[in-house]
Structures are given as C-alpha cells and as structure tokens.
Write a protein that holds these residues in place. Structure first.
Motif, PDB file in Angstrom:
ATOM      1  N   ARG A   6      -6.668  -9.102   2.662  1.00  0.00           N
ATOM      2  CA  ARG A   6      -6.190  -7.736   2.839  1.00  0.00           C
ATOM      3  C   ARG A   6      -5.445  -7.637   4.158  1.00  0.00           C
ATOM      4  NH1 ARG A   6      -8.988  -3.285   0.735  1.00  0.00           N
ATOM      5  NH2 ARG A   6     -10.555  -4.779   0.085  1.00  0.00           N
ATOM      6  N   LEU A  11      -2.767  -6.433  -0.669  1.00  0.00           N
ATOM      7  CA  LEU A  11      -3.988  -7.094  -1.116  1.00  0.00           C
ATOM      8  C   LEU A  11      -3.579  -8.357  -1.851  1.00  0.00           C
ATOM      9  CD1 LEU A  11      -5.800  -4.081  -2.839  1.00  0.00           C
ATOM     10  CD2 LEU A  11      -6.210  -4.952  -0.532  1.00  0.00           C
ATOM     11  N   ARG A  75      -0.681  -1.942  -1.303  1.00  0.00           N
ATOM     12  CA  ARG A  75      -1.825  -1.026  -1.184  1.00  0.00           C
ATOM     13  C   ARG A  75      -1.437   0.438  -1.347  1.00  0.00           C
ATOM     14  NH1 ARG A  75      -5.642  -2.511   3.721  1.00  0.00           N
ATOM     15  NH2 ARG A  75      -6.851  -0.913   2.656  1.00  0.00           N
ATOM     16  N   GLU A  76      -0.260   0.824  -0.890  1.00  0.00           N
ATOM     17  CA  GLU A  76       0.092   2.250  -0.904  1.00  0.00           C
ATOM     18  C   GLU A  76       0.149   2.848  -2.302  1.00  0.00           C
ATOM     19  OE1 GLU A  76       4.897   2.642  -0.788  1.00  0.00           O
ATOM     20  OE2 GLU A  76       3.954   1.990   1.067  1.00  0.00           O
ATOM     21  N   ASP A  78      -0.808   0.622  -5.266  1.00  0.00           N
ATOM     22  CA  ASP A  78      -1.544  -0.291  -6.153  1.00  0.00           C
ATOM     23  C   ASP A  78      -0.623  -1.024  -7.137  1.00  0.00           C
ATOM     24  OD1 ASP A  78      -4.063  -1.439  -6.573  1.00  0.00           O
ATOM     25  OD2 ASP A  78      -4.390  -0.236  -8.382  1.00  0.00           O
TER      26      ASP A  78
END
Length: 176
Positions: A6, A11, A75-76, A78
């Motif tokens: 991460r 990720l 991450r923002e 997915d």
C-alpha cells in the motif's frame, strides 16, 4: 483477496477472476500488448481474460515467493490501473524479472514506478539479491521507467524469450 502492499495512491493485491473486465483494459489493449513477452500475448476478449485470471489465481498459492502476479489498484476510486509481476526469466532457473503493465489511460502518472518500487522493496525481504527488467530497445517508456526505478542497464541479450532485449538490474543497495 489479499491487499498486502500500500502507498498513498495505490494498492497491490491479488488478482481475482471477477477482475476480468478491468484486467482486459490492460492486457487486451493493443498499445500494451505490443510490448508483452511472447509468453503473454494480447488477450482477445473478456472470456479469454477470465481464463487467464483463473490460471493466475490458481497458480499464485503454489508459486515460490517472491514470484507471482498482482493487480495495481488506484485507492481514490478502487479502479484497477494495471498489473505487476515477479517471474522467473527463461530458462526459468535463476533470474527473476519484475514487470509492470498499465492500461494506456494510466500511463504517465507514476503508477508503474510507484507499484514496482513497493514490489521491489517487498521482494528484497524474500532472500533474493537482485531483480531484472527486460524491454525491447524501442520500448522507450519501459526503459525510462526502469531507469527511474534506479535500475542499472547491464546490456542487451537474446537469452530471454529469443528476442533482442535491453536488460536492467537492481540490487537491494540500489533502492533509494
């Protein structure tokens, strides 16, 4: 599905068969496929991508660390933006290749460097002393990314995949 690497933006996690549509945006892209090794050619459709992911998911638990294939997720939102891998290079007995593939709309945003750096840092905790990246000489994006990763150019060879390739190497002490 394990998320085990991460950063602030990304990720790196295991692939799932349900990732097929997102994975197809990477491995089904002609812009990406032109640079893939002969072992991994352009995936023709979602059904074929699903079959590829089934094979990757099934193989993953049986692979000797640090080898494997993983999804790169932004991450923002997915969204899967690509994949990274650590694989034995031909003749499949010693040299480990790190590779990265991103869907074209994710190019130029630093995702390859960021995800590959996380993967290299983890790989060097697995009792290995060097990683290699290989690129066709005219794949300027891959060559530039290898250099940004701090990889050292070690020459050209046709040892891997029967193609003339640029070879880059990194060792634990080379990481910034």
């Amino acid at each position: 599905m394990d998320v085990w690497l991460r950063s602030d933006r990304l990720l790196v996690r295991d692939w799932a068969v349900t990732d097929a549509p997102a994975a197809f945006a990477v491995y089904g892209s002609e812009d990406v496929a032109q640079w893939l090794t002969p072992e991994m050619q352009q995936v023709p459709d979602d059904t074929a991508m699903r079959s590829v992911l089934e094979a990757w998911v099934e193989a993953q638990p049986n692979l000797q660390p640090p080898t494997g294939r993983w999804a790169v997720v932004r991450r923002e939102d997915d969204e899967i933006v690509g994949g990274v891998a650590l694989r034995l290079l031909p003749p499949y007995d010693e040299d480990i290749e790190i590779s990265w593939q991103l869907r074209p709309d994710a190019w130029g945003q630093g995702y390859a460097k960021e995800s590959a750096t996380m993967l290299m840092r983890w790989a060097f905790t697995q009792d290995i002393d060097e990683l290699f990246a290989v690129a066709r000489p005219d794949n300027t994006r891959a060559v530039a990314t290898a250099r940004r990763l701090g990889m050292e150019w070690v020459g050209e060879t046709d040892k891997y995949y029967g193609q003339r390739l640029q070879v880059f190497r990194i060792r634990p002490g080379d990481l910034d």
